[in-house]
Each structure stands twice: as C-alpha cells, then as structure tokens.
Design a protein around this motif. Sequence first.
Motif, PDB file in Angstrom:
ATOM      1  N   VAL A  86      75.427  36.982  55.860  1.00  0.00           N
ATOM      2  CA  VAL A  86      76.144  38.034  56.587  1.00  0.00           C
ATOM      3  C   VAL A  86      75.211  39.241  56.669  1.00  0.00           C
ATOM      4  O   VAL A  86      75.089  40.015  55.716  1.00  0.00           O
ATOM      5  N   THR A 133      81.231  38.408  50.381  1.00  0.00           N
ATOM      6  CA  THR A 133      80.680  39.426  51.282  1.00  0.00           C
ATOM      7  C   THR A 133      81.443  40.749  51.177  1.00  0.00           C
ATOM      8  O   THR A 133      82.680  40.761  51.061  1.00  0.00           O
ATOM      9  N   SER A 134      80.702  41.832  51.289  1.00  0.00           N
ATOM     10  CA  SER A 134      81.327  43.158  51.290  1.00  0.00           C
ATOM     11  C   SER A 134      82.284  43.301  52.471  1.00  0.00           C
ATOM     12  O   SER A 134      83.258  44.043  52.396  1.00  0.00           O
ATOM     13  N   GLY A 168      81.925  50.437  47.821  1.00  0.00           N
ATOM     14  CA  GLY A 168      83.067  49.579  47.513  1.00  0.00           C
ATOM     15  C   GLY A 168      82.851  48.659  46.326  1.00  0.00           C
ATOM     16  O   GLY A 168      81.747  48.174  46.099  1.00  0.00           O
ATOM     17  N   ALA A 181      78.173  52.011  52.887  1.00  0.00           N
ATOM     18  CA  ALA A 181      79.541  52.241  53.339  1.00  0.00           C
ATOM     19  C   ALA A 181      79.812  51.343  54.532  1.00  0.00           C
ATOM     20  O   ALA A 181      78.886  50.999  55.281  1.00  0.00           O
TER      21      ALA A 181
HETATM   22  N1  SAH Z   1      74.900  40.572  53.056  1.00  0.00           N
HETATM   23  C1  SAH Z   1      75.693  41.754  52.785  1.00  0.00           C
HETATM   24  C2  SAH Z   1      75.616  42.776  53.896  1.00  0.00           C
HETATM   25  C3  SAH Z   1      74.228  43.293  54.174  1.00  0.00           C
HETATM   26  S1  SAH Z   1      74.208  44.551  55.409  1.00  0.00           S
HETATM   27  C4  SAH Z   1      77.130  41.331  52.503  1.00  0.00           C
HETATM   28  O1  SAH Z   1      77.515  40.178  52.765  1.00  0.00           O
HETATM   29  O2  SAH Z   1      77.891  42.150  51.962  1.00  0.00           O
HETATM   30  C5  SAH Z   1      74.369  45.995  54.404  1.00  0.00           C
HETATM   31  C6  SAH Z   1      75.659  46.712  54.726  1.00  0.00           C
HETATM   32  O3  SAH Z   1      76.748  46.106  54.035  1.00  0.00           O
HETATM   33  C7  SAH Z   1      75.699  48.153  54.303  1.00  0.00           C
HETATM   34  O4  SAH Z   1      75.066  48.987  55.244  1.00  0.00           O
HETATM   35  C8  SAH Z   1      77.180  48.420  54.238  1.00  0.00           C
HETATM   36  O5  SAH Z   1      77.724  48.611  55.526  1.00  0.00           O
HETATM   37  C9  SAH Z   1      77.710  47.088  53.719  1.00  0.00           C
HETATM   38  N2  SAH Z   1      77.919  47.096  52.255  1.00  0.00           N
HETATM   39  C10 SAH Z   1      77.305  46.329  51.349  1.00  0.00           C
HETATM   40  N3  SAH Z   1      77.781  46.571  50.106  1.00  0.00           N
HETATM   41  C11 SAH Z   1      78.718  47.524  50.256  1.00  0.00           C
HETATM   42  C12 SAH Z   1      79.578  48.201  49.344  1.00  0.00           C
HETATM   43  N4  SAH Z   1      79.561  47.947  48.031  1.00  0.00           N
HETATM   44  N5  SAH Z   1      80.437  49.136  49.845  1.00  0.00           N
HETATM   45  C13 SAH Z   1      80.465  49.414  51.161  1.00  0.00           C
HETATM   46  N6  SAH Z   1      79.673  48.799  52.073  1.00  0.00           N
HETATM   47  C14 SAH Z   1      78.824  47.859  51.628  1.00  0.00           C
END
Ligand code: SAH
Length: 245
Positions: free
Chosen positions: A92, A117-118, A199, A225
């Motif tokens: 993702v 995934t976030s 998050g 974020a």
């Molecule tokens: N592979 C990751 C995403 C990578 S792109 C996944 O599956 O979660 C990176 C983006 O993910 C960030 O710019 C933000 O938008 C989001 N992200 C990742 N961790 C986060 C968190 N703990 N809280 C909020 N947004 C997060």
Amino acid sequence: MGKVYLTGAGPGDIELMTVKALRVVREADVIIYDRLVNPDILAEAKDGCEFVYVGKEDSHHTLPQEEINEVIYQSALKYENIVRLKGGDPFVFGRGGEEGIYLYERDIKFEFIPGITSAIAVPEYAGIPVTHRGITVSFRVVTGHESSGKDHSQIPWDNYKSDDTIIFLMGLHRLKMICKKLIGIGKPKDYPVAVISRGTRPDEKTVVGTLEDIYEKAKDLPTPALIVVGKVVNLRKQLSWFEKS
Ligand code: SAH
C-alpha cells in the motif's frame, strides 16, 4: 545467498505487528527499515543483527528507491535472513512491488509478509469505520502526493462523486487542494473530513471538520497523517475509543 522478507511492520503500535513479522525480525541477520517503522520493534532483534536505516520523508526521499533496492540486494549476497521492514503494508504505497521485482531480476529469493495498513487501522483507532452498512459500500485509498507535475493530476477526480469513503495517504501538505478539488466536483462544502495524525501511537490526534474548514483546523498537525473524507467520519461520535482509553 540469502532470502529477503519484505515485511509490513504495521501502522505504529508495536502490537499491531503480525506474529509472522515478529518471527522474521527475531531471526534476522540484518534489518533494513524505514522512517515509519516503530523503532521499538528493533529491540526484538537477536544480538549481532545489523540495522540499516533507509528513512524516507513524505515529500523527499533521503535515499532514492534505486539505492534502497541495491542495499537490499547487496545484503542478500552477504546474509542469510534479510528483513526489509516497512510501515503498514508493503504493497500500500510502500513500493514493495518495486523491491520484489529488483530481487526477482537478480534471482534472489523473497517472501512478502503483509502488514496492517494505516489506511484502515488509523481511522479505526479514531473510531471511523471505512465501510458501514447503510452509509457506504466501498472505500478508496488514494495518494495525495502525485509524482507528475502539479498541473496534470493523475487522480481521476470525477470518479469521486459518490459517497465512497476516500482515504488520502501522504496528502497533508496538499489538503487545501484536495478539498478544493472535491468541492469542485460537486461535494457539499459541509461534507465531513477527518485528519488523523500519528495514528495508533500514544500521541495520536484527530481533527474533524468539513471540506471547507478542515484545512485551517488541521494544517499544522504533525506527520505522518492521513485524511478521511466521507459520511463515516460522523460515526466517530459513537465509536471513538482510543482517546478515551
Ligand atoms: N505502506 C504504508 C503507507 C505508506 S505511505 C501503510 O500501509 O500504512 C505513507 C503515508 O501513510 C503517510 O504519509 C501517511 O499518510 C500514512 N501513515 C502511515 N502511518 C501513519 C500513522 N501512524 N498515522 C497516520 N498516517 C499514517
């Protein structure tokens, strides 16, 4: 030659890592990790494990992807168990596919280990379900950070007229433009939006607003974020739990 585990580390809370990811971390000879990975996970590694940080910022890469691919490949020539640890899920917006192809082309064995995934877990911690019966039947996960020039958006904005939940990753710095685009395709100005910062971590913060006012409310939140656009945001009133626990 070793084997590379392209591994999702989950969204932040260390307990949101899979049992399988934890096993390969404990067995690793080298761990190549990103900025979004909770560094506490590294404490699980065995004595003598090497750590290589290839951190990336949202908008600029401290190491170009090609160099990261090469670091992984060189590690595979040197070690037996190589863990490439990535935030959330490797596929993702994680460029896990590119890393896998690079290894495939060089005859290196690899395995993917999915991560939470976030895109789904972070809204969940904020009490926002990405689907909800009677409110929305689907959700989309979209990049807010486009690689091409600013004048030529690759995002098919016209497809976003429905009430699908839209989750924008890497979009905080383009929040104003995203809201303007969505109002431009006909979404009401008072349509619900949430921005969730850091998050699943102890300092998680959620700001709720509308397409019209969310930018002013949320623009200074720390990264990482993500942005959630959709009527499901309203369910937070009943489902919010993490902040209360
Ligand atoms: N592979 C990751 C995403 C990578 S792109 C996944 O599956 O979660 C990176 C983006 O993910 C960030 O710019 C933000 O938008 C989001 N992200 C990742 N961790 C986060 C968190 N703990 N809280 C909020 N947004 C997060």
